[in-house]
Motif scaffolding. Structure first.
Motif, PDB file in Angstrom:
ATOM      1  N   UNK A  83       0.823  -1.219   0.000  1.00 17.72           N
ATOM      2  CA  UNK A  83       0.000   0.000   0.000  1.00 17.72           C
ATOM      3  C   UNK A  83       0.855   1.266   0.000  1.00 17.72           C
ATOM      4  N   UNK A  84       1.950   1.260   0.720  1.00 20.97           N
ATOM      5  CA  UNK A  84       2.773   2.450   0.908  1.00 20.97           C
ATOM      6  C   UNK A  84       3.753   2.675  -0.239  1.00 20.97           C
ATOM      7  N   UNK A  85       4.256   1.618  -0.856  1.00 25.27           N
ATOM      8  CA  UNK A  85       5.288   1.746  -1.881  1.00 25.27           C
ATOM      9  C   UNK A  85       4.899   2.669  -3.039  1.00 25.27           C
ATOM     10  N   UNK A  86       3.735   2.554  -3.661  1.00 27.90           N
ATOM     11  CA  UNK A  86       3.406   3.465  -4.773  1.00 27.90           C
ATOM     12  C   UNK A  86       3.375   4.934  -4.356  1.00 27.90           C
ATOM     13  N   UNK A  87       2.866   5.210  -3.183  1.00 33.62           N
ATOM     14  CA  UNK A  87       2.826   6.598  -2.700  1.00 33.62           C
ATOM     15  C   UNK A  87       4.244   7.107  -2.472  1.00 33.62           C
TER      16      UNK A  87
END
Length: 131
Positions: free
Chosen positions: A19-23
């Motif tokens: 969830x955090x990686x793309x952001x």
């Protein structure tokens, strides 16, 4: 069975990371994209300011010589994407040289996500010509 499935904590970190990686990547790469634009914009502005100073020191210089002085300060940019305009303007009896430059850089991978145009950098300088 469901209770045991929801109580299982294995893989939690992998899901949160997904969830955090793309952001994180968007923010990280956006910093590089914006920094590249600011470098180009500052280079264009520096070139126009230096050309205006050249015109102030050499009041008999032609507009082509002033434009070449601007281009000489922007050698790190692609010359085919750079346009330089030099004008002499009279304002209240004082002659000014106005040097404007526009550079169109290739669109980056995140250019469309910024609220401003990061493909066109402009610079403008105005200096008095005193005999």
């Amino acid at each position: 069975m469901l209770r045991r499935l929801f109580a299982d904590q294995r893989g939690n970190a992998a899901v949160e990371f997904a969830f955090i990686l793309p952001v994180f990547l968007m923010i990280f790469l956006g910093i590089f994209e914006f920094a590249g634009y600011m470098w180009v914009r500052n280079t264009v502005q520096f070139g126009t300011e230096e050309a205006a100073r050249f015109a102030m020191a050499n009041t008999d210089a032609t507009t082509a010589q002033v434009a070449n002085a601007a281009r000489a300060k922007m050698t790190t940019l692609d010359a085919a994407s750079l346009s330089v305009d030099v004008q002499r303007v009279v304002d209240d009896g004082t002659t000014f040289v106005v040097v404007s430059a526009t550079y169109t850089r290739p669109g980056g991978f995140l250019s469309g996500l910024f609220p401003t145009d990061l493909t066109t950098a402009t610079g403008r300088a105005r200096a008095p010509l005193v005999q």
